[in-house]
Structures are given as structure tokens and as C-alpha cells.
Design a protein around this motif. Sequence first.
Motif, PDB file in Angstrom:
ATOM      1  N   UNK A  92       0.830  -1.204   0.000  1.00  0.00           N
ATOM      2  CA  UNK A  92       0.000   0.000   0.000  1.00  0.00           C
ATOM      3  C   UNK A  92       0.862   1.251   0.000  1.00  0.00           C
ATOM      4  N   UNK A  93       1.925   1.239   0.791  1.00  0.00           N
ATOM      5  CA  UNK A  93       2.823   2.393   0.857  1.00  0.00           C
ATOM      6  C   UNK A  93       3.515   2.613  -0.483  1.00  0.00           C
ATOM      7  N   UNK A  94       3.933   1.544  -1.146  1.00  0.00           N
ATOM      8  CA  UNK A  94       4.593   1.680  -2.449  1.00  0.00           C
ATOM      9  C   UNK A  94       3.637   2.217  -3.509  1.00  0.00           C
ATOM     10  N   UNK A  95       2.385   1.778  -3.475  1.00  0.00           N
ATOM     11  CA  UNK A  95       1.390   2.288  -4.429  1.00  0.00           C
ATOM     12  C   UNK A  95       1.128   3.768  -4.204  1.00  0.00           C
ATOM     13  N   UNK A  96       0.989   4.177  -2.936  1.00  0.00           N
ATOM     14  CA  UNK A  96       0.772   5.587  -2.615  1.00  0.00           C
ATOM     15  C   UNK A  96       1.974   6.423  -3.033  1.00  0.00           C
ATOM     16  N   UNK A 152       2.031   6.906  -6.800  1.00  0.00           N
ATOM     17  CA  UNK A 152       1.010   7.863  -7.227  1.00  0.00           C
ATOM     18  C   UNK A 152       1.446   9.299  -6.925  1.00  0.00           C
ATOM     19  N   UNK A 153       2.014   9.528  -5.736  1.00  0.00           N
ATOM     20  CA  UNK A 153       2.441  10.871  -5.350  1.00  0.00           C
ATOM     21  C   UNK A 153       3.624  11.340  -6.190  1.00  0.00           C
ATOM     22  N   UNK A 154       4.569  10.454  -6.449  1.00  0.00           N
ATOM     23  CA  UNK A 154       5.725  10.830  -7.262  1.00  0.00           C
ATOM     24  C   UNK A 154       5.294  11.205  -8.672  1.00  0.00           C
TER      25      UNK A 154
END
Length: 113
Positions: A65-69, A72-74
Motif C-alpha cells: 500500500x505504501x509503495x502504491x501511494x 502515485x504521489x511521485x
Amino acid sequence: MSRGKKLDLFIGADIDDGWSEVQEKKTPVKKGVLIPTKHQLFFSKEKRRGKVVTLVGEFQLDKTTADELLKKLKKKLGCGGAYKDGFMEFQGELKEKLRPLLVDEGFNFKPKH
């Protein structure tokens, strides 16, 4: 001293003479995975090799979940970054751009951060 003999050296200290082993510090156990509204995030700014890095955290999410977020933010910010030890690192000074994106995702911030 001939070649076949081994030396028997005695230094003088013995473990049983009041010496103790060095105890390693234990890392605190994570509280578990929290939903975004339960997070209290804050910003931190560091300089690395003369460049500014913005840190946001501490996230208590699972790795996927942290990697997906982060991905997306990057993509929205157009910058590089990484997820290490519960903190997201972004290249550049991005506090003003990053806060609304995380609020839209449902995350909360500590007061005055």
C-alpha cells in the motif's frame, strides 16, 4: 619456539569477574497497520549532498500500500522518492504541494505541520 607448538596466552580478564555482555537495543514494535484517517503525519526537511529532501511520516501502512501511494504521489509531483523505515522521502522542497495530495487521500497531520 618450534613450528609445531601453539601459544597459550592469558590476557587476564575473565567473563565471570564482573564483566557483562553488551546488550543490543531492541527496536520498538510497530503498532500495526492503520487506516489513513488515524495517521498523524508531519513534515521534516533534510539536506543530503547539498540537495533538499522532504520527509513525510510516520506511515503505518503495509509495504504494498505504501509503495502504491508513493508511486502515485511521485507521478503527480514529478519528482523522485523512496519509502524507508515508515517515512516517504521526496526529492526537493515539496511541503506545500504534498500536503493537499495527502489530505485528499484521507491522511491527517499534526497541528502546525
